[in-house]
Design a protein around this motif. Structure first.
Motif, PDB file in Angstrom:
ATOM      1  N   PRO A   6      42.356  78.658  47.007  1.00 24.20           N
ATOM      2  CA  PRO A   6      43.393  77.753  46.482  1.00 24.20           C
ATOM      3  C   PRO A   6      44.800  78.274  46.777  1.00 24.20           C
ATOM      4  O   PRO A   6      45.068  79.463  46.686  1.00 24.20           O
ATOM      5  N   ARG A   7      45.653  77.366  47.141  1.00 24.40           N
ATOM      6  CA  ARG A   7      47.067  77.684  47.362  1.00 24.40           C
ATOM      7  C   ARG A   7      47.837  77.244  46.133  1.00 24.40           C
ATOM      8  O   ARG A   7      47.436  76.326  45.434  1.00 24.40           O
ATOM      9  N   ARG A   8      48.945  77.910  45.896  1.00 18.16           N
ATOM     10  CA  ARG A   8      49.785  77.514  44.775  1.00 18.16           C
ATOM     11  C   ARG A   8      51.181  77.162  45.267  1.00 18.16           C
ATOM     12  O   ARG A   8      51.704  77.813  46.164  1.00 18.16           O
ATOM     13  N   ILE A   9      51.699  76.125  44.654  1.00 20.51           N
ATOM     14  CA  ILE A   9      53.067  75.678  44.912  1.00 20.51           C
ATOM     15  C   ILE A   9      53.766  75.656  43.562  1.00 20.51           C
ATOM     16  O   ILE A   9      53.255  75.082  42.599  1.00 20.51           O
ATOM     17  N   GLY A  48      52.312  85.889  37.265  1.00 19.15           N
ATOM     18  CA  GLY A  48      51.506  86.798  38.072  1.00 19.15           C
ATOM     19  C   GLY A  48      51.299  86.325  39.497  1.00 19.15           C
ATOM     20  O   GLY A  48      50.573  86.957  40.272  1.00 19.15           O
ATOM     21  N   ILE A  49      51.924  85.222  39.883  1.00 18.19           N
ATOM     22  CA  ILE A  49      51.780  84.706  41.247  1.00 18.19           C
ATOM     23  C   ILE A  49      52.596  85.586  42.198  1.00 18.19           C
ATOM     24  O   ILE A  49      53.780  85.807  41.973  1.00 18.19           O
ATOM     25  N   ALA A  50      51.947  86.073  43.231  1.00 17.20           N
ATOM     26  CA  ALA A  50      52.640  86.829  44.273  1.00 17.20           C
ATOM     27  C   ALA A  50      53.065  85.825  45.342  1.00 17.20           C
ATOM     28  O   ALA A  50      52.247  85.379  46.146  1.00 17.20           O
ATOM     29  N   ASN A 106      50.999  81.350  48.609  1.00 18.33           N
ATOM     30  CA  ASN A 106      51.742  80.890  47.430  1.00 18.33           C
ATOM     31  C   ASN A 106      53.205  80.658  47.794  1.00 18.33           C
ATOM     32  O   ASN A 106      53.880  81.578  48.264  1.00 18.33           O
ATOM     33  N   VAL A 107      53.676  79.440  47.552  1.00 19.28           N
ATOM     34  CA  VAL A 107      55.030  79.045  47.949  1.00 19.28           C
ATOM     35  C   VAL A 107      55.797  78.546  46.732  1.00 19.28           C
ATOM     36  O   VAL A 107      55.269  77.805  45.905  1.00 19.28           O
ATOM     37  N   LEU A 108      57.058  78.956  46.659  1.00 20.29           N
ATOM     38  CA  LEU A 108      57.960  78.486  45.618  1.00 20.29           C
ATOM     39  C   LEU A 108      59.048  77.662  46.300  1.00 20.29           C
ATOM     40  O   LEU A 108      59.608  78.109  47.298  1.00 20.29           O
ATOM     41  N   LEU A 109      59.306  76.468  45.801  1.00 19.78           N
ATOM     42  CA  LEU A 109      60.344  75.609  46.340  1.00 19.78           C
ATOM     43  C   LEU A 109      61.417  75.440  45.277  1.00 19.78           C
ATOM     44  O   LEU A 109      61.117  75.029  44.153  1.00 19.78           O
ATOM     45  N   PHE A 150      46.135  73.703  45.105  1.00 26.75           N
ATOM     46  CA  PHE A 150      45.324  72.803  45.923  1.00 26.75           C
ATOM     47  C   PHE A 150      44.535  73.630  46.922  1.00 26.75           C
ATOM     48  O   PHE A 150      44.868  74.779  47.200  1.00 26.75           O
ATOM     49  N   ALA A 151      43.478  73.056  47.448  1.00 28.00           N
ATOM     50  CA  ALA A 151      42.646  73.718  48.449  1.00 28.00           C
ATOM     51  C   ALA A 151      42.926  73.087  49.805  1.00 28.00           C
ATOM     52  O   ALA A 151      43.188  71.889  49.897  1.00 28.00           O
ATOM     53  N   GLY A 152      42.866  73.883  50.843  1.00 27.98           N
ATOM     54  CA  GLY A 152      43.055  73.371  52.192  1.00 27.98           C
ATOM     55  C   GLY A 152      44.273  73.975  52.848  1.00 27.98           C
ATOM     56  O   GLY A 152      44.944  74.842  52.287  1.00 27.98           O
TER      57      GLY A 152
END
Length: 172
Positions: A6-9, A48-50, A106-109, A150-152
């Motif tokens: 899973p990716r995190r935004i 805790g998200i890197a 993991n991306v922060l916008l 989300f996955a992918g």
């Protein structure tokens, strides 16, 4: 890094801006905004998200928000200042995120409303706990952020594919 993980935004709205007689793009943070940006940074660090990558609007208030928030992180992610985030629609933000290299998990916008709030609403096909209710009740005030997963691949990011994991906003 597998695209199956899973990716995190995180969609982070800039902190409260001041209204001096300058162009909208050049508006700085208000004193309250400077305080809230640091608090939001601590809350983001507490997730805790890197983060592998931060995408930040080129507007003064978003750059100031990011500069104050990232000081609270244990490790600074690669940061790209992206002019396309300023005044972007949700579709334009999705197109930008679709360009993210798949080695970024993991991306922060760091952006602006109404685009950031609309993007959170559009991406979240599901939500955990009361995150959606809290986001709906509070709106998306300055310095608020939503955590989605989300996955992918990043190219597969589209409306409804993400789960809203968490939502945070400063107290008024």
């Amino acid at each position: 890094m597998s695209v199956a993980e899973p990716r995190r935004i995180v969609l982070f709205r800039h902190a409260k801006a001041d209204w001096p007689p300058v162009s909208d793009h050049e508006r700085p943070l208000a004193e309250r905004g400077r305080m809230d940006a640091a608090v939001a940074g601590r809350k983001l660090a507490d997730t805790g998200i890197a983060f592998d990558l931060a995408l930040c609007s080129t507007a003064v208030r978003t750059r100031e928000t990011w500069k104050l928030a990232v000081q609270e992180f244990p490790q600074r992610p690669k940061t790209v200042y992206e002019e396309r985030i300023y005044e972007a629609s949700p579709g334009e933000l999705i197109a930008l995120l679709n360009e993210t290299p798949d080695d970024a998990q993991n991306v922060l916008l760091v952006g602006h409303n109404p685009g950031v709030q609309a993007l959170a609403d559009i991406l979240a096909g599901a939500a955990e706990g009361d995150a959606r209710e809290r986001m709906s009740r509070r709106g998306y005030p300055a310095a608020a952020f939503a955590v989605l997963s989300f996955a992918g691949s990043w190219k597969s990011l589209e409306p409804g594919v993400a789960t809203l994991l968490d939502y945070w906003a400063p107290t008024e």
